[in-house]
Design an enzyme around this catalytic site. Structure first.
Site, PDB file in Angstrom:
ATOM      1  N   ASP A 201       3.898   2.036   6.081  1.00  0.00           N
ATOM      2  CA  ASP A 201       4.536   1.050   5.215  1.00  0.00           C
ATOM      3  C   ASP A 201       4.449   1.494   3.757  1.00  0.00           C
ATOM      4  OD1 ASP A 201       5.703  -1.676   4.962  1.00  0.00           O
ATOM      5  OD2 ASP A 201       3.858  -2.100   3.850  1.00  0.00           O
ATOM      6  N   GLU A 256       8.059   5.074   5.600  1.00  0.00           N
ATOM      7  CA  GLU A 256       9.062   4.211   4.984  1.00  0.00           C
ATOM      8  C   GLU A 256       9.259   4.709   3.552  1.00  0.00           C
ATOM      9  OE1 GLU A 256       9.872  -0.545   4.095  1.00  0.00           O
ATOM     10  OE2 GLU A 256       7.857   0.280   3.864  1.00  0.00           O
TER      11      GLU A 256
END
Length: 517
Positions: A201, A256
């Site tokens: 993330d 990401e």
């Protein structure tokens, strides 16, 4: 002969754990619920599942605010449930990727509680990003929160702490060696339990400008941003790659990374860093031959110097579901679903891996009319109800039956977000009985993809495309998509699969796979 790593051409299914299946009836999906549906995922034809965070968390941001990285939140199960899920997934031939959240913790994390109880300048505060503000009482910088408002919160002692997301998500200080050592240990904890990989993330956001320059007119993801894409992050992923490579079984990591700059993207994909990065632009592209071609060309060209494979994403837990997005430009009823079918064939024919989002195989639409008092997204809350946020794509899945919540949990249980009554014909049970349903189409498409020649090249050649169509060749495979409303002439070839009935012409909003005879 060199074996192709499993992840290079995989189809990965994102499981938003809280909304997938509820085994214990508390309203939240859980790991036992995921485990109970592994047969469904196997039969769908995927290669791996990606689990969104299931760690201990107050759920201020759907679990992306982690209070304990080495335990399962009781709402989602236990470590034993995780172990059983991984074992069963592997028995089904499925890999398991888990989310890791390194940019920030929860404000309930023991480290942050210790920081709040410690004075300015203490070692406990150095694990996070604390700053003194200017004398006028304004924040230390102009950095914004992604969820609205400033990215700084002031404490009673006068110091400010940084949170690029919700105030309940304080950013870690990655210049601190204790932070770096902690996350390497966290990776090993889950690798030892059988995790096959990690989705990282906010992968490019770990380091912030040590001079704390203002963002000014720059976009938060632009090259040179003080809060994103700092060069120091690459040593972290070199260190993580050494951890991953020390385990058997082709463990992997996908980041990401939001960027429009190919040179920036390439750095994350160097041979000693990440295996993959998400390329998100297709999930933001309008239904247009020109836009799809531009995005695909850019994505393939961006990764080509690294030898890595591109990734394709149409929907995720962060964007409006593509069956709803594709209703524009407007067409007759069912246009969004027809385009979603065509888009699936388009991405599955491309080189690289495809990441599906739970429920797209059911053709689920975005829930836009959710009652205001049911919404939970911090974007909705921090905007004072002026921005809908992401709840509409996170509604629990409909599994069976004729009444909401359609088997998401045991009879009588109430899910954490309401399930629309209109979904009664979209359940997995109902669609399994219909040979022309979206679910049946996904199963056919994934089965056909696995049966394609194994030596398809990792490149494509754009072919002549009449009207508003788009065609590319990948070795003996040709994919044609008609983005317009008027039928177009098809090239020759054996028809393998189409997203709608096809005669001598390819109808509008339809795709077809052709194989050289």
């Amino acid at each position: 002969m060199t074996r192709t790593p499993w992840w290079r051409n995989a189809v990965v299914y994102e499981v938003y754990v809280r909304s997938f299946a509820d085994a214990d009836g508390d309203g939240d999906g859980d790991l036992r619920g995921v485990r109970s549906r592994l047969g469904y995922l196997r039969d769908l034809g995927i290669d791996a599942l990606w689990l969104t965070p299931f760690y201990r968390s107050p759920l201020a941001d759907g679990g992306y605010d982690v209070a304990d990285y080495r335990d399962v939140d009781p709402r989602f199960g236990s470590l034993e449930d995780f172990d059983a899920l991984v074992a069963d997934a592997h028995e089904h031939g499925l890999r398991v990727i888990i989310d890791i959240v390194p940019n920030h913790t929860s404000d309930r994390h023991p480290w942050f509680r210790e920081a709040l109880a410690s004075p300015p300048g203490s070692p406990a505060r150095d694990r996070y990003v604390f700053r003194a503000g200017p004398p006028d009482g304004s924040p230390p910088t102009d950095w914004p929160s992604a969820f609205g408002g400033p990215a700084w919160t002031r404490l009673p002692d006068g110091e400010w702490y940084l949170h690029l997301y919700a105030s309940e998500q304080p950013d870690l200080n990655w210049h601190n060696p204790e932070v770096r050592a902690e996350f390497e240990d966290i990776l090993r904890f889950w690798l030892d339990r059988g995790a096959d990989g990690f989705r990282i993330d906010v992968a490019a956001g770990l380091f912030k400008d040590p001079e704390f320059a203002d963002l000014g007119d720059r976009g938060r993801h632009e090259p040179g941003s003080p809060i994103y894409g700092r060069p120091e992050v690459h040593q972290v992923y070199r260190d993580w790659r050494r951890v991953l490579d020390s385990y058997d079984g082709e463990r992997m990591a996908i980041g990401e990374v939001w960027t429009d700059d190919p040179d920036t993207l390439v750095r994350y994909l160097r041979a000693d860093e990440l295996h993959q990065v998400f390329q998100f632009h297709l999930q933001l592209a309008p239904w247009s031959a020109a836009d799809f071609r531009r995005v695909v060309t850019g994505a393939i060209d961006a990764v080509a110097p690294t030898g890595a494979a591109p990734t394709w994403v149409l929907s995720s837990h962060d964007v409006i579901r593509h069956a709803t997005r594709y209703e524009q430009p407007a067409g007759p009823p069912g246009t969004g679903l027809a385009r979603a079918r065509a888009a699936l064939l388009f991405v599955l024919a491309l080189p690289g891996s495809t990441y599906l989002y739970q429920g797209e195989e059911l053709g689920l639409p975005e829930v836009l009319d959710m009652p205001a008092d049911a919404r939970r997204d911090p974007i909705w809350i921090r905007s004072g109800g002026t921005v809908l946020g992401r709840d509409g794509c996170r509604v629990p899945l409909p599994w069976a039956g004729k009444a909401a919540p359609f088997g998401f949990g045991p009879d009588g249980s109430r899910p954490w977000l309401p399930v629309p009554d209109a979904w009664r014909d979209l359940t997995a049970e109902a669609q399994s009985a219909e040979p022309d349903s979206m679910l049946a189409f996904y199963r056919r498409a994934l089965r056909k993809r696995r049966a394609l020649p194994s030596d398809l090249p990792d490149s494509i050649v754009w072919a002549e495309s009449p009207g508003e169509s788009l065609a590319f060749r990948r070795g003996p495979l040709t994919c044609v998509v008609n983005f317009g409303s008027e039928p177009v002439k098809l090239p020759s070839g054996q028809r393998l699969l189409s997203s709608a009935p096809v005669g001598d012409l390819l109808p509008g909003n339809t795709a077809v796979w052709l194989l050289d005879r």
